[in-house]
Motif scaffolding. Structure first.
Motif, PDB file in Angstrom:
ATOM      1  N   ARG A 286       9.214  11.690 -12.666  1.00  0.00           N
ATOM      2  CA  ARG A 286       8.183  10.246 -11.378  1.00  0.00           C
ATOM      3  C   ARG A 286       7.374   9.495 -12.760  1.00  0.00           C
ATOM      4  NH1 ARG A 286      10.421  10.285  -6.757  1.00  0.00           N
ATOM      5  NH2 ARG A 286       9.772   7.536  -6.576  1.00  0.00           N
ATOM      6  N   LEU A 287       7.341   8.359 -12.721  1.00  0.00           N
ATOM      7  CA  LEU A 287       6.291   7.487 -13.334  1.00  0.00           C
ATOM      8  C   LEU A 287       5.192   7.067 -13.103  1.00  0.00           C
ATOM      9  CD1 LEU A 287       9.171   5.592 -16.208  1.00  0.00           C
ATOM     10  CD2 LEU A 287       7.744   8.153 -16.037  1.00  0.00           C
ATOM     11  N   ARG A 288       4.328   8.147 -13.025  1.00  0.00           N
ATOM     12  CA  ARG A 288       2.542   7.255 -12.796  1.00  0.00           C
ATOM     13  C   ARG A 288       2.408   5.599 -12.581  1.00  0.00           C
ATOM     14  NH1 ARG A 288       4.256  11.860 -10.532  1.00  0.00           N
ATOM     15  NH2 ARG A 288       4.559  11.816  -8.733  1.00  0.00           N
ATOM     16  N   SER A 289       1.584   5.468 -12.848  1.00  0.00           N
ATOM     17  CA  SER A 289       1.174   4.285 -13.764  1.00  0.00           C
ATOM     18  C   SER A 289      -0.422   4.497 -14.851  1.00  0.00           C
ATOM     19  CB  SER A 289       0.593   2.838 -12.978  1.00  0.00           C
ATOM     20  OG  SER A 289       0.040   3.128 -11.911  1.00  0.00           O
ATOM     21  N   GLY A 290      -0.373   4.482 -15.849  1.00  0.00           N
ATOM     22  CA  GLY A 290      -1.814   4.318 -16.232  1.00  0.00           C
ATOM     23  C   GLY A 290      -1.704   4.000 -17.543  1.00  0.00           C
TER      24      GLY A 290
ATOM     25  N   GLY B 168       0.896  -1.403  -0.178  1.00  0.00           N
ATOM     26  CA  GLY B 168      -0.066  -0.160  -0.347  1.00  0.00           C
ATOM     27  C   GLY B 168       0.917   1.184  -0.143  1.00  0.00           C
ATOM     28  N   LEU B 169       2.350   1.397  -0.283  1.00  0.00           N
ATOM     29  CA  LEU B 169       2.740   2.407   0.211  1.00  0.00           C
ATOM     30  C   LEU B 169       4.174   2.343  -1.036  1.00  0.00           C
ATOM     31  CD1 LEU B 169       3.775   2.152   4.101  1.00  0.00           C
ATOM     32  CD2 LEU B 169       1.756   3.426   3.050  1.00  0.00           C
ATOM     33  N   ALA B 170       3.680   1.876  -2.096  1.00  0.00           N
ATOM     34  CA  ALA B 170       4.411   1.800  -3.363  1.00  0.00           C
ATOM     35  C   ALA B 170       4.643   3.177  -3.698  1.00  0.00           C
ATOM     36  CB  ALA B 170       3.293   1.687  -4.334  1.00  0.00           C
ATOM     37  N   LEU B 171       6.122   3.523  -4.340  1.00  0.00           N
ATOM     38  CA  LEU B 171       6.069   4.707  -4.599  1.00  0.00           C
ATOM     39  C   LEU B 171       6.201   4.767  -6.081  1.00  0.00           C
ATOM     40  CD1 LEU B 171       8.306   5.332  -1.994  1.00  0.00           C
ATOM     41  CD2 LEU B 171       7.101   6.377  -2.505  1.00  0.00           C
ATOM     42  N   PRO B 172       6.150   5.693  -6.921  1.00  0.00           N
ATOM     43  CA  PRO B 172       5.931   5.710  -8.302  1.00  0.00           C
ATOM     44  C   PRO B 172       7.754   5.427  -9.016  1.00  0.00           C
ATOM     45  CG  PRO B 172       6.242   7.629  -7.710  1.00  0.00           C
ATOM     46  CD  PRO B 172       6.173   6.975  -6.352  1.00  0.00           C
ATOM     47  N   ASP B 173       7.752   4.821  -9.940  1.00  0.00           N
ATOM     48  CA  ASP B 173       9.360   4.485 -10.758  1.00  0.00           C
ATOM     49  C   ASP B 173       9.810   6.226 -11.414  1.00  0.00           C
ATOM     50  OD1 ASP B 173       8.587   1.441 -10.661  1.00  0.00           O
ATOM     51  OD2 ASP B 173       8.280   1.302 -12.808  1.00  0.00           O
ATOM     52  N   VAL B 174      11.348   5.779 -10.976  1.00  0.00           N
ATOM     53  CA  VAL B 174      11.685   6.940 -11.939  1.00  0.00           C
ATOM     54  C   VAL B 174      12.303   6.740 -13.388  1.00  0.00           C
ATOM     55  CG1 VAL B 174      13.566   8.259 -11.256  1.00  0.00           C
ATOM     56  CG2 VAL B 174      13.268   7.097  -9.497  1.00  0.00           C
TER      57      VAL B 174
ATOM     58  N   TYR C  18       9.904  11.605  -1.082  1.00  0.00           N
ATOM     59  CA  TYR C  18       9.027  13.251  -1.330  1.00  0.00           C
ATOM     60  C   TYR C  18       7.430  12.205  -1.964  1.00  0.00           C
ATOM     61  CZ  TYR C  18      13.132  14.430   1.638  1.00  0.00           C
ATOM     62  OH  TYR C  18      13.892  14.498   2.479  1.00  0.00           O
ATOM     63  N   GLU C  19       7.741  11.548  -2.604  1.00  0.00           N
ATOM     64  CA  GLU C  19       6.179  11.087  -3.309  1.00  0.00           C
ATOM     65  C   GLU C  19       4.977  10.383  -2.233  1.00  0.00           C
ATOM     66  OE1 GLU C  19       4.985  11.379  -6.978  1.00  0.00           O
ATOM     67  OE2 GLU C  19       7.041  13.038  -7.017  1.00  0.00           O
ATOM     68  N   ILE C  20       3.687  10.648  -2.221  1.00  0.00           N
ATOM     69  CA  ILE C  20       3.087  10.217  -1.505  1.00  0.00           C
ATOM     70  C   ILE C  20       2.420   8.770  -2.496  1.00  0.00           C
ATOM     71  CG2 ILE C  20       1.205  10.696   0.110  1.00  0.00           C
ATOM     72  CD1 ILE C  20       1.902  13.492   0.356  1.00  0.00           C
ATOM     73  N   PRO C  21       2.623   7.968  -1.243  1.00  0.00           N
ATOM     74  CA  PRO C  21       1.913   6.559  -1.501  1.00  0.00           C
ATOM     75  C   PRO C  21       0.304   6.262  -1.636  1.00  0.00           C
ATOM     76  CG  PRO C  21       2.533   6.211   0.354  1.00  0.00           C
ATOM     77  CD  PRO C  21       3.500   7.882   0.257  1.00  0.00           C
ATOM     78  N   PRO C  22       0.165   5.632  -2.665  1.00  0.00           N
ATOM     79  CA  PRO C  22      -1.849   5.280  -2.637  1.00  0.00           C
ATOM     80  C   PRO C  22      -2.237   5.263  -1.175  1.00  0.00           C
ATOM     81  CG  PRO C  22      -0.417   3.814  -3.242  1.00  0.00           C
ATOM     82  CD  PRO C  22       0.336   4.217  -3.422  1.00  0.00           C
ATOM     83  N   PHE C  23      -1.588   4.767  -0.371  1.00  0.00           N
ATOM     84  CA  PHE C  23      -1.812   4.087   1.430  1.00  0.00           C
ATOM     85  C   PHE C  23      -3.701   3.492   0.928  1.00  0.00           C
ATOM     86  CE2 PHE C  23       0.709   7.576   2.192  1.00  0.00           C
ATOM     87  CZ  PHE C  23       0.937   7.256   3.170  1.00  0.00           C
TER      88      PHE C  23
END
Length: 788
Positions: free
Chosen positions: A477-481, A465-471, A497-502
Motif C-alpha cells: 500500500r502506497l501512502r502519499s508523501g 474523506g474516505l480515500a484509500l491508499p494506492d496498491v 482494510y486500510e483506514i481512510p483519513p476521514f
C-alpha cells in the motif's frame, strides 16, 4: 527600427464602399508573400461558408498577375477593403488605433457572421491579434466566498447590463489561416461576431496584440451600429417512444461544431454550462439558415438519436424527432430519482438571479426522464432558494414526474463532518436558528432532528474523506508523501482494510451516526465507488442497516445533467408516482442505484424481496432456522455499444478514482459486450456470471450456502448495486467479520481526531460521548463475531 501596424475589418457579402477619412491605405508590400497570404484567406473564406463572389475571385487572380509590388498591393486592397468593418493602426511602439471600415454592419440573431481584418503591420511583429468588446462579456456572474447572499453582499451584474451584453466575438485562427500575424506589412484576418438579439444594436469593438498595446485615448476601440437580422423560428416535434409528446435534451451544432443556442449568452431555462438545451414537443429554437446536426436524448434509459437537418430562410419550419427506449424500468414499477440536485451554487450563476427557479429545474428533470427530483437548498443563495421550500411536492409536479425542495446541510457548521441530505422535511430551519452559522457543528443532532419530523436522512457524496491508499506493483500500500516515488493503482477490491483519513465532507461521521441508528442511507455514484462502498460494507458486516442511494450532486460534482447518478425505487401498481411511497422506499432499501445504464430489478432471496417485509415483518429480512442454501433471483439488463468507442476506451483507461466514477464501460469484459454480475455475501463475491450487455433483460438465479447470519446483494461494479437482503440464521444478528468490526472501531478514533477540533466546545462533550458509544458498539460486535 520598428514600423507601425494598421488593421482593418471587413464584412463579407455585397458591399457599398464608404471609407472613413482615417481608414488606412498601404502603398507597397512585396508581392510573393502577400499573394500567398491572400490565397490562404480566400481558401479559408470558402471553408467557413462565406466565400468571395466569383467576380471578386477573378479580380484577385488578375491582381496576382500584375507586374509591380505596388500594383499588386493596390489591386488586392481594391477587392478586399470594401468588406472592411474597422481599421486598426499599430504604430512603431506597438500602440493600437482603430477606425471604422466601410462594410454593411449586419449581424444574424443566434448566428455567426465573418468579417475580414486588414493588417498594415508597420512594426513587422507577429503576435496573435485579439478582438474584444464590453458587449461580449458574460451575461451572468458568480459571487465569491460562501455566496449565501451574493446579490446583497456583492456588486454583481444586473439586468440592464445583461441587455447590453448581446455580442460574442472571436478571431478565426484555425487552418488554413495562420494562428498569429505573419509580420508582413499587409495581411487580412477573419473576425467572427455573434448576436443574441435582433434589431439595431451598438457595440464597442476593440483590437490589441498583447497587454499594453492599446493606444491612449481609447483609440483602440470604435463604436459600431449593427443591424441584426432575425433568425428562423424552428418548431421541434419531439415524440416519446410511444408517440406521446415529451421533453428531451438536444445538442445542436453547425458544421463547424459550434453549439446552438450559444452557451455564453444563455440564461435559464437553458444553462450556460451545458451543451444541451431542453425542449418540449411544440417548443421552438431560433436558428440562422444553415445545416445542423443534433443529438437528442432523454436520460440513460433512452438511446441517443443523431440526425441532421437544414434550416432555410423561410418561416414556420418544423423538425420532427422520435425517441427510442432501450429499457423502461418504470413500467415494471421501478421509479427513478435523484435526491441531490441544486438550483444554486457551484456551476450556477448568482446574478442576474440567485440561482435558477423551480420551472427551470423541472424542465431538466422532465428532459432526463427523472421520475423524482429532489432540489436541495444549501449554503450558496440559501436565503433566496429556501423560499421555494414548501414541505411538499412542488405544484409543477405531474402524475409521473415529481419535484420537491429539501435541504443539503452543506456550507453549515457541521459540513466538515459530512454533508447531509435531509429529505421529506416539514421544517427547514433547525430549531432556535435564523442563520446558517447557528446550526450544530456536528452531524448527529441534525440527523436526529430530521428524523424526528418524519424525514429520510443520510450523507451526501459519501466517498470524500474516505480515500484509500494506492496498491503498489507488489501489492504493497502506497501512502502519499514527499518521498513517495512508486506509481500505484487505485484500489479495486472490497472490502478494503486500510483506514481512510476521514478528512473530507462525505460519509465521515457516518461511522458514528450509523451505530446510533439515525442515518437512513449513504449516497453513492458521485464519488469513487470503492471509497463509498467500503465503509458501507464494513458497517453492514457489523449488523448495521443503513441503505445506499444514488445521486448526482448536480451541478457540483457532475454538471453534465441531472440524474447521472440515480436510485430506482419499487412502487407497486401503475398509478401516479407518490413521493411518500418513493422516499419510504429509499429508507427501506426497496431499491437499487447506479448510472442508469445497467439495472438489477426484482432482487429477492428465497421469498423475501429487497425492501419488502420478510417472514417476521422486518423489512428486507429473511429468517432461517439453520444454515443452508438460499436461492437468489434478479432481473438484470445492461447496455453497451457493440464495440468500444474511443470515448469508451478512455473511460476504461482511467483510474477508478477518476470521473466518471460509476459507468457501465468500466465493467466491459475485455473487448466483448459482456459485463459481470456478482452475487455478494458479507462483502465478498460468492458467485459471478457474465451477461451480454445488449439491453435485453436476463432472469438470473443463484444458489448459495449461508452458514451464518449474512447480508446478500447483487452488483455490476461500478455501474449498479442493489440494497441488501438480511438473512438471520437461528435468530442471531449479523456479525460477519472481526476485521470489519476492528476497522469500524479504529475508524471512530481516526474520525474523532480529524473532526473534534471543528466541533464547538459547547457541543464537544456530547459529541465525545456519542463517539464513545459508537466505539463500544463496534467493540461488542468484535467480541461476538466468529469469523475474520
Amino acid at each position: 527600427m520598428f514600423r507601425g501596424l494598421v488593421i482593418t475589418c471587413c464584412v463579407l457579402g455585397s458591399v457599398s464602399v464608404a471609407f472613413s477619412q482615417d481608414f488606412p491605405e498601404v502603398v507597397r508590400v512585396e508581392r510573393q508573400p502577400l499573394i500567398e497570404a491572400t490565397k490562404r484567406l480566400v481558401e479559408t473564406l470558402d471553408f467557413i461558408g462565406e466565400p468571395l463572389s466569383a467576380e471578386e475571385k477573378q479580380a484577385l487572380s488578375a491582381a496576382f498577375e500584375l507586374e509591380t509590388d505596388r500594383e499588386v498591393t493596390e489591386a488586392i486592397q481594391d477587392v478586399l477593403d470594401p468588406h472592411c468593418l474597422a481599421g486598426v493602426h499599430i504604430n512603431a511602439e506597438s500602440r493600437v488605433k482603430v477606425s471604422e471600415g466601410p462594410c454593411p454592419k449586419e449581424l444574424m440573431e443566434h448566428g455567426w457572421r465573418s468579417f475580414l481584418v486588414k493588417v498594415h503591420n508597420e512594426a513587422g511583429i507577429n503576435p496573435k491579434l485579439a478582438i474584444e468588446s464590453p458587449n461580449a462579456l458574460a451575461v451572468y456572474e458568480r459571487g465569491r466566498g460562501a455566496r449565501q447572499r451574493p446579490k446583497t453582499d456583492q456588486d454583481l451584474i444586473d439586468r440592464p447590463e445583461v441587455e447590453r451584453r448581446f455580442l460574442d466575438v472571436s478571431m478565426y485562427d484555425s487552418q488554413p489561416m495562420r494562428g498569429r500575424l505573419s509580420g508582413l506589412e499587409l495581411e487580412y484576418r477573419i473576425a467572427q461576431l455573434y448576436s443574441r438579439d435582433t434589431g439595431k444594436r451598438e457595440a464597442q469593438i476593440s483590437f490589441h496584440v498583447g497587454q499594453g498595446t492599446q493606444d491612449i485615448g481609447f483609440r483602440n476601440s470604435v463604436p459600431i451600429l449593427f443591424e441584426c437580422q432575425p433568425a428562423v423560428e424552428v418548431t421541434l416535434g419531439i415524440l416519446d417512444h410511444d408517440g406521446s409528446p415529451t421533453m428531451a435534451a438536444l445538442v445542436i451544432r453547425d458544421r463547424f461544431g459550434r453549439v446552438y443556442p450559444n452557451p455564453s449568452k444563455r440564461l435559464a431555462p437553458d444553462f450556460f454550462f451545458h451543451e444541451q438545451v431542453y425542449r418540449q414537443d411544440g417548443e421552438t429554437v431560433r436558428l440562422p439558415p444553415g445545416d445542423y446536426t443534433v443529438a437528442i436524448s432523454r436520460g440513460p434509459e433512452y438511446e441517443v438519436e443523431r440526425t441532421s437537418f437544414t434550416v432555410s430562410a423561410s418561416p414556420n419550419q418544423r423538425v420532427p424527432f422520435q425517441l427510442t427506449r432501450w429499457i423502461h424500468p418504470a413500467k415494471k414499477g421501478w421509479i427513478s430519482g435523484d435526491h441531490h440536485v441544486h438550483a444554486a451554487g457551484c456551476a450556477h450563476y448568482d446574478s442576474p438571479t440567485e440561482g435558477v427557479g423551480p420551472e427551470d429545474m423541472m424542465r431538466h428533470i422532465l428532459g432526463e426522464d427523472l421520475n423524482v427530483g429532489c432540489v436541495l437548498s444549501w449554503g450558496p443563495c440559501w436565503y433566496t432558494q429556501k423560499e421555494y421550500f414548501e414541505g411538499a411536492t412542488h405544484e409543477l409536479s405531474t402524475e409521473k414526474y415529481l419535484m420537491r425542495y429539501d435541504v443539503e446541510v452543506s456550507g453549515f457548521p457541521s459540513s466538515h463532518a459530512g454533508h447531509l441530505c435531509l429529505l421529506r422535511l416539514i421544517e427547514d430551519d433547525y430549531p432556535g436558528t435564523t442563520l446558517i452559522e447557528e446550526w450544530p457543528s456536528w452531524t448527529l443532532p441534525v440527523l436526529k432532528w430530521g428524523k424526528e419530523q418524519g424525514g429520510v436522512v443520510g450523507y451526501s457524496h459519501s466517498g470524500w474523506g474516505l480515500a484509500l491508499p494506492d496498491v503498489g506493483p507488489n501489492g504493497q500500500r502506497l501512502r502519499s508523501g514527499a518521498n513517495q516515488q512508486v506509481q500505484g493503482s487505485a484500489v479495486a477490491t472490497l472490502p478494503d482494510y486500510e483506514i481512510p483519513p476521514f478528512d473530507g465532507i462525505g460519509a465521515n461521521e457516518y461511522i458514528v451516526t450509523a451505530a446510533h441508528g439515525v442515518c437512513d442511507f449513504i449516497s453513492a455514484v458521485d464519488t469513487p465507488a470503492i471509497w463509498e462502498l467500503n465503509i458501507w460494507y464494513h458497517t453492514l458486516n457489523c449488523g448495521l442497516r443503513s441503505r445506499i442511494s444514488g445521486e448526482t450532486d448536480f451541478p457540483c460534482i457532475y454538471g453534465d445533467r441531472v440524474g447521472l447518478g440515480r436510485i430506482y425505487v419499487k412502487q407497486d401498481g401503475d398509478g401516479p408516482v407518490n413521493f411518500d411511497t418513493w422516499i419510504q422506499g429509499v429508507k427501506d432499501g426497496r431499491s437499487y442505484c447506479g448510472d442508469g445504464l445497467s439495472h438489477l430489478m426484482n432482487f429477492r432471496v428465497n421469498d423475501v424481496a429487497v425492501g419488502e417485509p420478510g417472514t417476521s415483518g422486518e423489512i428486507s429480512q429473511l429468517e432461517l432456522k439453520e444454515a443452508g442454501l438460499v436461492t437468489v433471483q434478479c432481473e438484470v439488463a445492461a447496455l453497451l455499444e457493440s464495440e468500444p468507442s474511443t470515448t469508451a476506451q478512455l473511460i476504461r483507461q482511467r483510474r477508478l478514482d477518476q470521473k466518471p466514477y460509476w459507468h457501465i464501460e468500466r465493467c466491459r469484459v475485455g473487448a466483448t459486450r459482456k459485463v459481470p454480475v456478482e452475487l455478494i455475501v458479507n462483502g465478498q463475491v460468492a458467485e459471478r456470471v457474465e451477461i451480454e450487455a445488449d439491453g435485453e433483460i436476463n432472469d438470473l438465479k443463484f444458489e448459495t450456502q449461508l452458514d451464518q447470519s449474512s447480508w446478500v446483494a447483487v452488483r455490476i461494479l461500478p455501474s449498479c448495486h442493489t440494497n441488501p437482503v438480511f438473512v438471520e440464521v437461528d435468530g442471531k444478528p449479523i456479525r460477519a467479520s472481526r476485521r470489519s468490526a476492528e476497522w469500524c472501531r479504529d475508524s471512530v478514533d481516526v474520525c474523532w481526531k480529524s473532526k473534534s477540533p471543528m466541533i464547538r466546545e459547547s457541543e464537544r462533550a456530547e459529541a465525545e460521548k456519542a463517539y464513545d458509544q459508537a466505539r463500544e458498539y463496534y467493540s461488542q460486535v468484535l467480541s461476538e463475531a466468529v469469523t475474520d
